[in-house]
Design a protein around this motif. Sequence first.
Motif, PDB file in Angstrom:
ATOM      1  N   ASP A   1      31.863  21.010  27.956  1.00 46.51           N
ATOM      2  CA  ASP A   1      31.345  21.544  26.699  1.00 46.51           C
ATOM      3  C   ASP A   1      30.492  20.457  26.054  1.00 46.51           C
ATOM      4  N   PRO A   2      29.163  20.608  26.047  1.00 45.34           N
ATOM      5  CA  PRO A   2      28.298  19.566  25.471  1.00 45.34           C
ATOM      6  C   PRO A   2      28.654  19.210  24.039  1.00 45.34           C
ATOM      7  N   ALA A   3      29.141  20.185  23.271  1.00 50.01           N
ATOM      8  CA  ALA A   3      29.465  19.906  21.870  1.00 50.01           C
ATOM      9  C   ALA A   3      30.666  18.988  21.729  1.00 50.01           C
ATOM     10  N   LYS A   4      31.476  18.873  22.787  1.00 52.70           N
ATOM     11  CA  LYS A   4      32.658  18.014  22.742  1.00 52.70           C
ATOM     12  C   LYS A   4      32.416  16.644  23.377  1.00 52.70           C
ATOM     13  N   CYS A   5      31.325  16.498  24.104  1.00 52.70           N
ATOM     14  CA  CYS A   5      31.022  15.219  24.760  1.00 52.70           C
ATOM     15  C   CYS A   5      30.643  14.177  23.699  1.00 52.70           C
ATOM     16  N   VAL A   6      31.079  12.931  23.927  1.00 53.20           N
ATOM     17  CA  VAL A   6      30.849  11.867  22.947  1.00 53.20           C
ATOM     18  C   VAL A   6      30.147  10.685  23.609  1.00 53.20           C
ATOM     19  N   LEU A   7      29.559   9.829  22.759  1.00 54.18           N
ATOM     20  CA  LEU A   7      28.866   8.621  23.203  1.00 54.18           C
ATOM     21  C   LEU A   7      29.646   7.406  22.718  1.00 54.18           C
ATOM     22  N   GLN A   8      29.768   6.393  23.590  1.00 48.87           N
ATOM     23  CA  GLN A   8      30.498   5.185  23.260  1.00 48.87           C
ATOM     24  C   GLN A   8      29.701   3.965  23.696  1.00 48.87           C
ATOM     25  N   GLY A   9      29.914   2.852  22.992  1.00 48.78           N
ATOM     26  CA  GLY A   9      29.253   1.609  23.375  1.00 48.78           C
ATOM     27  C   GLY A   9      28.702   0.854  22.191  1.00 48.78           C
TER      28      GLY A   9
ATOM     29  N   VAL B   1      30.977  10.259  27.594  1.00 49.98           N
ATOM     30  CA  VAL B   1      32.299  10.771  27.973  1.00 49.98           C
ATOM     31  C   VAL B   1      32.250  12.296  27.905  1.00 49.98           C
ATOM     32  N   CYS B   2      32.355  12.949  29.056  1.00 42.82           N
ATOM     33  CA  CYS B   2      32.285  14.413  29.120  1.00 42.82           C
ATOM     34  C   CYS B   2      33.662  15.011  28.882  1.00 42.82           C
ATOM     35  N   LYS B   3      33.690  16.051  28.034  1.00 43.25           N
ATOM     36  CA  LYS B   3      34.944  16.731  27.720  1.00 43.25           C
ATOM     37  C   LYS B   3      34.742  18.235  27.802  1.00 43.25           C
ATOM     38  N   ASP B   4      35.867  18.949  27.943  1.00 44.77           N
ATOM     39  CA  ASP B   4      35.796  20.404  27.990  1.00 44.77           C
ATOM     40  C   ASP B   4      35.904  20.966  26.578  1.00 44.77           C
TER      41      ASP B   4
ATOM     42  N   ALA C   1      38.337  22.146  25.035  1.00 44.78           N
ATOM     43  CA  ALA C   1      39.547  21.745  24.331  1.00 44.78           C
ATOM     44  C   ALA C   1      39.496  20.295  23.876  1.00 44.78           C
ATOM     45  N   GLY C   2      38.416  19.598  24.180  1.00 44.59           N
ATOM     46  CA  GLY C   2      38.296  18.204  23.796  1.00 44.59           C
ATOM     47  C   GLY C   2      38.956  17.241  24.752  1.00 44.59           C
ATOM     48  N   GLU C   3      39.381  17.708  25.931  1.00 49.11           N
ATOM     49  CA  GLU C   3      40.019  16.857  26.924  1.00 49.11           C
ATOM     50  C   GLU C   3      38.978  16.355  27.919  1.00 49.11           C
ATOM     51  N   SER C   4      39.238  15.144  28.408  1.00 46.35           N
ATOM     52  CA  SER C   4      38.303  14.550  29.365  1.00 46.35           C
ATOM     53  C   SER C   4      38.238  15.376  30.641  1.00 46.35           C
ATOM     54  N   MET C   5      37.044  15.492  31.214  1.00 44.28           N
ATOM     55  CA  MET C   5      36.885  16.273  32.432  1.00 44.28           C
ATOM     56  C   MET C   5      37.659  15.667  33.592  1.00 44.28           C
ATOM     57  N   GLY C   6      37.745  14.336  33.635  1.00 47.90           N
ATOM     58  CA  GLY C   6      38.505  13.688  34.696  1.00 47.90           C
ATOM     59  C   GLY C   6      37.817  13.691  36.039  1.00 47.90           C
ATOM     60  N   ARG C   7      36.608  14.161  36.099  1.00 45.62           N
ATOM     61  CA  ARG C   7      35.839  14.189  37.348  1.00 45.62           C
ATOM     62  C   ARG C   7      34.356  14.097  37.016  1.00 45.62           C
ATOM     63  N   GLY C   8      33.579  13.734  38.017  1.00 47.77           N
ATOM     64  CA  GLY C   8      32.143  13.607  37.820  1.00 47.77           C
ATOM     65  C   GLY C   8      31.390  14.830  38.297  1.00 47.77           C
ATOM     66  N   GLY C   9      30.106  14.611  38.560  1.00 45.31           N
ATOM     67  CA  GLY C   9      29.291  15.690  39.103  1.00 45.31           C
ATOM     68  C   GLY C   9      28.467  16.449  38.091  1.00 45.31           C
ATOM     69  N   GLU C  10      28.535  16.080  36.805  1.00 50.22           N
ATOM     70  CA  GLU C  10      27.747  16.782  35.793  1.00 50.22           C
ATOM     71  C   GLU C  10      26.304  16.262  35.788  1.00 50.22           C
ATOM     72  N   ASN C  11      25.397  17.136  35.373  1.00 50.17           N
ATOM     73  CA  ASN C  11      23.985  16.774  35.276  1.00 50.17           C
ATOM     74  C   ASN C  11      23.717  16.188  33.897  1.00 50.17           C
ATOM     75  N   ILE C  12      23.639  14.858  33.819  1.00 50.85           N
ATOM     76  CA  ILE C  12      23.415  14.169  32.549  1.00 50.85           C
ATOM     77  C   ILE C  12      21.923  13.831  32.442  1.00 50.85           C
ATOM     78  N   GLN C  13      21.310  14.288  31.383  1.00 53.64           N
ATOM     79  CA  GLN C  13      19.882  14.044  31.162  1.00 53.64           C
ATOM     80  C   GLN C  13      19.720  13.122  29.947  1.00 53.64           C
TER      81      GLN C  13
END
Length: 580
Positions: free
Chosen positions: A398-406, A423-426, A428-440
Amino acid sequence: MAEKRKPLLGFVGKLPSGTTPGNSGKTRCPLCMGLFKAPRLLPCLHTVCTTCLEQLEPFSVVDIRGGDSDTSSEGSVFQELKPRTLQPQIGILCPVCDAQVDLPMGGVKALTVDHLAMNDVMLESLRGAGQGLVCDLCSDREVEKRCQTCKANLCHFCCQAHRRQKKTTYHTMVDLKDLKGYSQIGKPILCPAHPAEELRLFCELCDQPVCRECMVGGHREHPCDLASNVVHKHGDSVRELLKGTQPHVEALEKALAQIKGTNRALQERVEAVAADVRGFSEGYIKAIEEHRDKLLKQLEAIRIQKENSLQLQKAQLEQLLADMRTGVEFTEHLLTSGSDLEILITKGVVMERLTKLNKVAYSARPGVNEKITFSPKEKAGLCRGYEVYGAINTKEVDPAKCVLQGEDLHRAREKQTASFTVVCKDAAGESMGRGGENIQVAVVPKDKKDSPVKTMVHDNKDGTYYVSYSPKEPGIYTVFVCVKEQHVQGSPFTVTVRKRHRSHPGVFHCCTFCSSRGQKTARCACGGTMPGGYLGCGHGHKGHPGRPHWSCCGKFTEKSECAWAGGQSAARSVLRTVAL
C-alpha cells in the motif's frame, strides 16, 4: 462539374433491396419513447425531443466563457464572438448519460436541430404505410404524394391544387409508397435569418452554412462556395477524429473483458482459499472453529473490498464505452446517411464531442488483482487459550503506508553520495517482509527540471529498499518516490544540497601562543591578541574565547566544517600556524 462524392458521405438515392434505412433507436425519444418531434442534438450526441427537454429541471452554473461558449446551437453560428465575462448560465443534464448541457441564450430551442433524426422519423413513418404523416400545406389530411421539386408532402386535395398552379404545374409528384426505399426524403433546411431561403452555400470565413441573401448581406465578400463542394474537406476532418476514437472502443472492450476475467479469477480464488480454511479447521475443536470463523470473515472483507473496486472500475469503463459508442455510432450514421448540410450543421457538435472523448484518460488494467493466499503454518496467536495457526495473506503493498527513513532525507552535499531507505508496508501498516516491488525514484533540481539526478535503488529483499544518489551542484532538489505509480508517505519532498564539505586548514588548539610555540606573527581567527607584539591569542588575554577552537575559522567543534572565507590577508598567517 461537381466532384464525385465519397462513399462515406450522405447521399440521396435508393438503397439496395432489403436494406433498412435508419433504425428505431434513431427515431424514438429516450424520454417519451415516441417518434421524435422537433429533435435537438445535445453536445454529448444524444437526441431528445424539444418538449421533453423543456420539461427537464434546469440548474444554474457560472459561465466564464462569455460569448465564446462551446455549447452548440443552430442560432449561435450567426452571432458575433463576445468578450469573456463572468455571467450566470442555465444548464440541464442529459437524460441518457447525465452529461451537463449548458443551454445557450435562446434556451432549449436554440440547441442544434437534429435534421438527420427528422429524416429518420419520416422514413420510419413511410415504412408504416404513411401513418403519422400529415400534409405540409393544410396540416390536416394524410399524405398521399410528395413533390420532389419542392420536397413537400401533400394530401390528395393539395396535390391537385399544386398541379393547377402555374409555377408548380411541371413539378415531379411521387406516390408515398414509392419512397420507402429512399435514404433521404427530408425537407429543405431553411436559413434561420431568411426563412424563405434554403441553405445551399457555406461561408469558409465564418465556418457556417449561408443562403443567397446572407451572401449579399453580412457575408458579402466572404469566401463562399456550394455546400457540395466543401463538404468533403470538412468531412475528412470528422473522419480523422473518428479514426482516433474507434480504437478506444476496442481498448475499452478488452479492458472490460479483463475485469470480468479478473473478477471470475477472484471468485475462484476466494472459494479455493475458503475451502483450504475449512479443511484446516476440521481437526480442531471450539478454539479452532472460532479461529476459522474469523478467517472467513476476514476473507469476505477482502473479497468485498476487491470486488467493489473492480465493480467501480467496471462501471466507469462501461459509461466511458457507452459514451464512445454513442459518438462513434452517431458519427458513422451522420457520415453514411446525412446530407451535405446535415454534416456541415452537425460537424461542430460531433467534432467537439469526439475531441473530448479522445482526451479522456482511463486505465486498461484491472485496479486490483486476485492475489490472496492462505498460510496454514503461520502463527495466528491465541484463541480461547490455544495456539492457532493459519492466516490469510494478501501481501499487497500500500503506497500510502510506505515510509521513508534516513538522515539524508532533507540534506545532502554536492558530489557526495546521499541515501535514504524506503520501507514498504501493506494496508495494515505491517512490513511486507519481502522484496520485488517496483520502486520509482526521481531527484530533480528545482531550476533544472529537465536534468534529473541519476539514482540507484537496491532491493534488500526484506521489504526495504536502499536509495542513493549524488547531486552534482548545490541548490534545492525535489525527490519523488513512488510505489505502483503512487507517491509514498512524505513524497515528494525537498532536499537542500549544500556545497561540498570543507576541511579545516588550521589547527584545533587552546591558543595561538601554545600551538605556534611563541611565534609573535602567528594569528588566530578568534581575534584574540597578547601584549608584547603577539598577533595571536593566549590564555587569559584579550579576545581569547576561553576554550579550544580552530585557528582558521574560530569554531569550537573539532569535527565540523570550516567556515573560513579564505581572505588573502589572513591566509598566510593562519597557514603558518598550521605548519608550526
